[in-house]
Each structure stands twice: as C-alpha cells, then as structure tokens.
Design an enzyme around this catalytic site. Structure first.
Site, short mmCIF file in Angstrom:
data_model
loop_
_atom_site.label_atom_id
_atom_site.label_comp_id
_atom_site.label_asym_id
_atom_site.label_seq_id
_atom_site.Cartn_x
_atom_site.Cartn_y
_atom_site.Cartn_z
N TRP A 124 0.86 -1.19 0.00
CA TRP A 124 0.00 0.00 0.00
C TRP A 124 0.89 1.24 0.00
CZ3 TRP A 124 -4.89 -0.32 -1.25
CH2 TRP A 124 -5.70 0.80 -1.15
N ASP A 174 -0.28 11.93 -0.28
CA ASP A 174 -1.35 12.85 0.13
C ASP A 174 -2.57 12.08 0.64
OD1 ASP A 174 -2.54 11.84 -2.17
OD2 ASP A 174 -2.50 13.74 -3.27
N GLU A 177 -3.36 8.93 -1.38
CA GLU A 177 -2.29 7.94 -1.61
C GLU A 177 -1.57 8.18 -2.94
OE1 GLU A 177 -4.64 5.68 1.55
OE2 GLU A 177 -5.35 6.20 -0.43
N GLU A 345 -18.60 6.39 -1.65
CA GLU A 345 -17.40 7.23 -1.63
C GLU A 345 -17.54 8.35 -2.65
OE1 GLU A 345 -12.86 6.04 -1.22
OE2 GLU A 345 -13.62 5.54 -3.21
#
Length: 399
Positions: A124, A174, A177, A345
């Site tokens: 990640w 940020d 990602e 989202e």
C-alpha cells in the site's frame, strides 16, 4: 429511507435530513469493529479489513457531534492502543533520524491498520502523516466537547506527537495515496492543527509540548510561505484577493481537501482573505451542482464527485456564515444516498475522465458503498447546521 430529490421545498426536507443523520449513525456503529476501529468500508475489496486514521478520525468527529460518546471513546481507545504498541518502533525511528540516518519509508508508521493494529499484508501507499495529526485534532475536539480526560489516551498521543515532531517536514503521500514526492498543503494543515491542539490541551509534558508546538509552527509556516499562490504575505495576512492554498508546494492547482486548512485545522482563520480565496477557488474548479471533485486530473473511477468533500466544503461555508451554500451541499449529499440510506465514496456525476472508470471497476469492483467517512462527514455538516440540535423541530428554521 425517505427519498430526497435534489431540489425540493425546504421545510419538508427537515425530517428526511434528520432521518439520514440517524441512519448515518446506525451505519457507522453497525460496522464498528468490536475492538473500536471504524473500517473504511465493510464491503469494498481494497478497503475491507482496514482502518485509516484519517477516515476514522473524521468519522469519530461526526459520531462525537451526534452524541455517541461511547462509540467515539472506543475508537480513540483503539487508536491509542495501536499507537502505544508502536512505542519501540517510533523510538528507533526518532533516534535514527537524530543521528542523521536516512530512514526509509518502509520503516515509517503505516497509514492504515488491520483491526488488530497490524500492518497490512498487501502493498500500500503507506507513508502519510496527515492521519496522525487528524487523530490528535479529533481527539482533543471530542474530549473538549464531552469533558473527557485526555490522559486516558496518553500512550497513543505521545507516540503520535513524537512521530510527527520528527518527520512532519518529509514529503509523503497525500490524502489520496498519491505523489509521495511532494509536500502537500492539506497534510501540513492536518499536522499543524493536530499538534497545535494537543500542545494547547495541557496533557503533554513540557518537552513534548515544546516539540509539538515547534513542529506545528514549522508546518504552518511552510504551508503559508510556500503553499499559497504568489503575492500572499503570511506575516501580514495580506495579498491578492484571490490568493489561495495550493495542492502541494510549487503548484497553482487546488485539491478538494484544501478547505480542511481553514476548518478544522485553521491554517487560515475562517473569514480571512486567504480562507475565502481558498474556498472560492475550490468551488470554482471542483464544485459542480453541490458535488465536489478531488482534483482536475483525477482518474480514479473516472474522477467522480465525493460526498465527503461536498460535506467538507459545506462545513466551511457554514462556519463562514454562508448557510445557503452549506445547505446546498447537505441536500446534494442526501440526494446521493442509496435507497437504503448508505453513502458511497463517490458518484459518477460529471465525471472528469469517464474513459478511466471501467478499468477501476474491473480492478476493484463497484465504488465503495457504504463509506463510513462519507457518513461521518454528513453528521458533521448536519450538526454544523443545527440539525442535530435536540431543540430543533420541523417547525423550526427550515433546512
């Protein structure tokens, strides 16, 4: 769940908006892990099983404003346990940095944790400092609102402060990602605000308080000197009427996260020229019909409009005294909840890059729904507008 059209008479919407606030609380608490973590999304492939400090801390603020102190306490307990268990790791990082050793990003604290507080098993984009600052801000706000004792969370607080005090000035990923090579103004805002608030709270020992305050002031000074369009004087607070915060140091572009530098992190005070210029520029570049994009080059799921960013801008407008503007965003968010009252989202309205949407659906499936952060931000905006005030009735001021 009552259906909410985008344009409807104001007064009849009050009950439906309040119902959606109750539903948001239910969605968040239903999916809260038994250990206290708020999962980013219980169903989305890339988010399932993980909790982000950024998402969770804004969600906890919404829950705290709703009045569910037990749920918010459990979240903050979880963060404090998770960070407290990283004491030795952070001590090693800080000691190496003090000796001039370059610390690789792979050794830094992660941006997301499993519900057991571990690193994820899959790769990640992990080095993001804003979540740690956001947690400190959220924690102080919650404790002040409900009279909580911050010493309850001191193990985690001290780890977060030590970590941020040592590494606040490094480039990192940020909020989205992306772009680890840059120093992002929204990140600097979260770090500055969180460290300032925890230093002001009085819970820290003198040494940590001094380090937290120095790092907060450093992050704020950097953002105000290099993270604003040219012509702004950070000392005098003056400059062109259209001066605004920028996405990262060295660009003129904006990002949907930048209103956070006004509210809640207060790099610029609400109502100041810099605050007004930032909100106006974000609205002009990224707001369409009440829904807010992340940034103009966004290709994630085609670059849709994010409910949580609409709430963030609306929150700022409410604090600035623009009630009508804030209500516009509250109504837009409510209109984009599902029939079951779940908030995604993002939504595919006014896509910036529609040609890229299919590849993300193929990679990760449909857009994350529900996203707990969206529900948390709705609660924040609803509360800022007085919707969660028990004295409000359907006969009161219309929403």
């Amino acid at each position: 769940m009552t259906s909410l059209p985008e344009t409807a008479p104001a007064v009849p919407l009050n009950d439906a908006l309040l119902e959606l606030a109750h539903r948001s609380h239910a969605v968040i608490t239903e999916h809260q892990h038994e250990g206290g973590a708020y999962p980013a999304s219980p169903t989305f492939s890339a988010y399932r099983g993980y909790a982000w400090l950024r998402d969770g801390s804004f969600t906890a603020e919404g829950i705290s404003r709703y009045g569910d102190t037990a749920s918010a306490d459990r979240y903050h307990d979880w963060v404090s346990r998770v960070l407290g268990a990283r004491r030795e790791q952070v001590d090693g990082l800080v000691a190496d940095a003090a000796r001039g050793v370059e610390v690789p990003l792979a050794r830094m604290l992660p941006t997301r944790f499993t519900f057991d507080g571990l690193d994820g098993s899959d790769p990640w984009w992990d080095f993001q400092t804003d979540g740690y600052g956001t947690w400190l801000w959220s924690l102080v706000a919650h404790a002040q609102r409900h009279g909580g004792d911050l010493t309850r969370w001191l193990p985690g607080i001290e780890v977060a402060v030590d970590f941020l005090s040592a590494f606040w000035d490094l480039a990192c990923y940020d909020w989205w990602e992306e772009h680890v090579e840059h120093r992002h103004v929204s990140t600097l805002g979260a770090v500055a605000g969180g460290l300032r608030d925890i230093a002001d709270s009085g819970v820290l020992d003198e040494g940590r308080s001094n380090r937290a305050r120095a790092a907060s002031q450093g992050a704020a000074a950097l953002a105000l000197s290099q993270g604003v369009t040219s012509g702004h004087d950070p000392a005098a607070g003056t400059g062109p009427a259209d001066a605004h915060f920028v996405k990262w140091l060295g660009t003129t572009a904006v990002d949907g996260s930048l209103p956070s530098c006004v509210v809640p992190f207060r790099l610029a005070e609400p109502g100041s020229p810099l605050a007004a210029g930032t909100l106006a520029k974000v609205a002009a570049d990224l707001d369409v019909d009440g829904g807010v994009h992340r940034f103009r080059a966004d290709v994630f799921y085609g670059g849709g409009q994010w409910l949580l960013l609409s709430a963030l801008l609306g929150w700022n407008l409410a604090v600035a005294g623009d009630r009508d503007g804030a209500l516009r965003h509250l109504h837009w968010i409510a209109a984009h909840a599902t029939v079951a009252g779940e908030m995604p989202e993002q939504v595919p309205d006014h896509l910036l890059h529609p040609e890229s949407r299919a590849e993300w659906i193929e990679r990760w499936g449909e857009v994350a729904t529900p996203l707990l952060w969206s529900h948390g931000m709705y609660l924040i905006l609803a509360d800022e507008l007085g919707l969660l005030d028990p004295s409000r009735t359907t006969e009161g001021p219309p929403l």
